[in-house]
Enzyme design. Structure first.
Site, short mmCIF file in Angstrom:
data_model
loop_
_atom_site.label_atom_id
_atom_site.label_comp_id
_atom_site.label_asym_id
_atom_site.label_seq_id
_atom_site.Cartn_x
_atom_site.Cartn_y
_atom_site.Cartn_z
N HIS A 1 76.88 65.50 58.73
CA HIS A 1 77.56 64.27 58.33
C HIS A 1 77.39 63.25 59.44
O HIS A 1 77.34 63.60 60.62
CB HIS A 1 79.05 64.54 58.08
CG HIS A 1 79.75 63.42 57.38
ND1 HIS A 1 80.25 62.33 58.07
CD2 HIS A 1 80.04 63.21 56.08
CE1 HIS A 1 80.81 61.50 57.21
NE2 HIS A 1 80.69 62.01 56.00
N ASP B 1 80.33 67.49 50.13
CA ASP B 1 79.47 67.62 48.96
C ASP B 1 79.05 69.07 48.68
O ASP B 1 78.56 69.36 47.59
CB ASP B 1 78.20 66.78 49.14
CG ASP B 1 78.52 65.31 49.33
OD1 ASP B 1 79.23 64.75 48.48
OD2 ASP B 1 78.08 64.73 50.33
#
Length: 436
Positions: A311, A370
């Site tokens: 991320h 996700d």
């Protein structure tokens, strides 16, 4: 860094070609302080260069705090894990918009207002009929949200008294438009909102009921979707939120601003990543293939990438992913798929292998939000083309809170990034017959 005498500020010193500039250091309530460079271009005749705004704070905000090193995410000071476990989506929406958790009466009034505004104008049905049946639901949703400004011309010239009503309208209508987009894409009749249902139940009802078949909401599914909505409600100044703020800085109407956020969210590097995770897990196919694909991910010459890992902000385990991992197990257990869902088994084994691999440890690549959300959606019966649409439902709360905060900020200016020009210097124009 030196101590300044101006209102007890601290200053950073920047030296450019022998000239010293004192730059105020703005104190954060928690997290990294910020060096104010807003006067550098005027006083030093230089711009600063920061591709992707990786080191630039574009605004002051009291909404969301992230500590990527420690895996912390707070909404208005409340830990995301507490909110996901103890709150519901509309309570979090109230928190985002107003800054405080509601009392019982405030919560009741807020939910009634959201329910009241969940209908959309009947003429919007004609807009849906202009799309071909194969249209992506995000394309339909993008157009439908932008068109709302045609039905609320009073908001083309909005003022401070409109902020609350605008936020409520948007939060209420987005799920209706999302469900309409889905129904149109599969050729089924639209289902109207049912104000006897709560926010999450109502969305599931509009998605899966038909005029001849009622949809009975499973409480485990409802609870899981409620958590997903909360976890996706805001995430500081990400690409879509920054897009909403930039559009809003020009005074554009709020429906147009939210449509720009939806457009940005649609990008595969932003809101579309959970669909990519599902495709990746399908490509891996079985647990036996995991080592091969991990090796491919580590090979810089191989185009394969592990989706759902890493991320831009988090350099530790994404706190949202931790909640969703357990939520995923709860949903699959309820549906009788916990021990026989191949995607979950691959995901769990892939995560376990990656978390022990020095390549991923050194690069601080951990599962993100996700990684498990797509598996949950798929188990719920939500098709992959709707994944980003559901993301937009949740993120609309954050967009509206950020939009409202931006307009209430006395320091707000129209956004105008600068550039480092590397093109031609002045060239003389030649007529076309003189060009070679």
């Amino acid at each position: 860094m030196t101590n300044g005498n101006n209102n007890n500020l601290e200053f950073a010193e920047l030296k450019i070609r022998g000239k010293l500039f004192k730059l105020p250091i703005l104190k954060a309530s928690i997290g990294k302080d910020v060096i104010d460079i807003s006067r550098v271009s005027a006083e030093a005749d230089y711009f600063t260069y920061d591709p992707g705004f990786m080191s630039t704070a574009s605004c002051q905000s009291t909404i969301t705090y992230i500590d990527g090193d420690k895996g912390i995410l707070w909404y208005r000071g409340y830990d995301i894990k507490d909110l996901a476990e103890k709150s519901d989506f509309l309570e979090v929406a109230y928190l985002m918009i107003y800054g405080e958790l509601p009392s019982s009466d405030q919560y009741c009034n807020f939910t009634k207002k959201v329910a009241h505004h969940s209908l959309v104008n009947e003429r919007l049905h004609y807009l849906f009929q202009t799309f071909c049946s194969s249209s992506h639901p995000m394309a339909i949703m993008l157009a439908a949200v932008g068109s709302l400004s045609a039905f609320y011309p009073d908001l083309l010239n909005f003022n401070e008294t409109d902020y609350e009503l605008t936020a409520i309208r948007m939060i209420a209508k987005i799920p209706t438009i999302a469900a309409m987009s889905y129904k149109y894409s599969i050729g089924q009749p639209f289902i109207y909102p049912d104000n006897s249902l709560d926010f999450t139940e109502n969305f599931l009802h509009m998605m899966f009921a038909t005029p001849c078949t009622k949809y009975k909401v499973n409480p485990i599914i409802k609870n899981a979707l409620n958590k997903i909505f909360i976890l996706h409600a805001d995430h500081e100044q990400n690409a879509s939120t920054s897009t909403v703020r930039i559009a809003g800085s020009s005074g554009a109407n709020p429906f147009a601003c939210i449509s720009t956020g939806i457009a940005s969210l649609w990008g595969p590097a932003h809101g579309g990543a959970n669909e990519a995770v599902i495709n990746m897990l399908k490509e891996i196919g079985s647990s036996e293939n995991i080592p091969k694909y991990v090796a491919k991910a580590k090979d810089k010459n191989d185009p394969f990438r592990l989706m759902g890992f890493g991320h831009r902000v988090y350099k530790s385990y994404d706190p949202r992913a931790a909640v969703l991992k357990e939520t995923c197990k709860e949903v699959l257990n309820e549906l009788g798929q916990l021990d026989n869902n191949p995607l979950l088994q691959i995901a769990i084994e892939l995560e376990a292998l990656a978390l022990k691999d020095e390549y991923f440890i050194e690069r601080k690549l951990y599962p993100n939000v996700d990684f498990y959300s797509g598996i949950i959606y798929k188990a719920m019966g939500i098709p992959s083309q709707m994944f980003t649409v559901l993301f937009a439902i949740a993120r609309t709360v954050g967009w509206m809170a950020q939009w409202k905060e931006m307009h209430e900020d006395p320091e707000q200016k129209i956004s105008r990034p600068r550039q480092l020009y590397t093109g031609y210097v002045h060239r003389e124009y030649k007529c076309i017959v003189e060009r070679k």
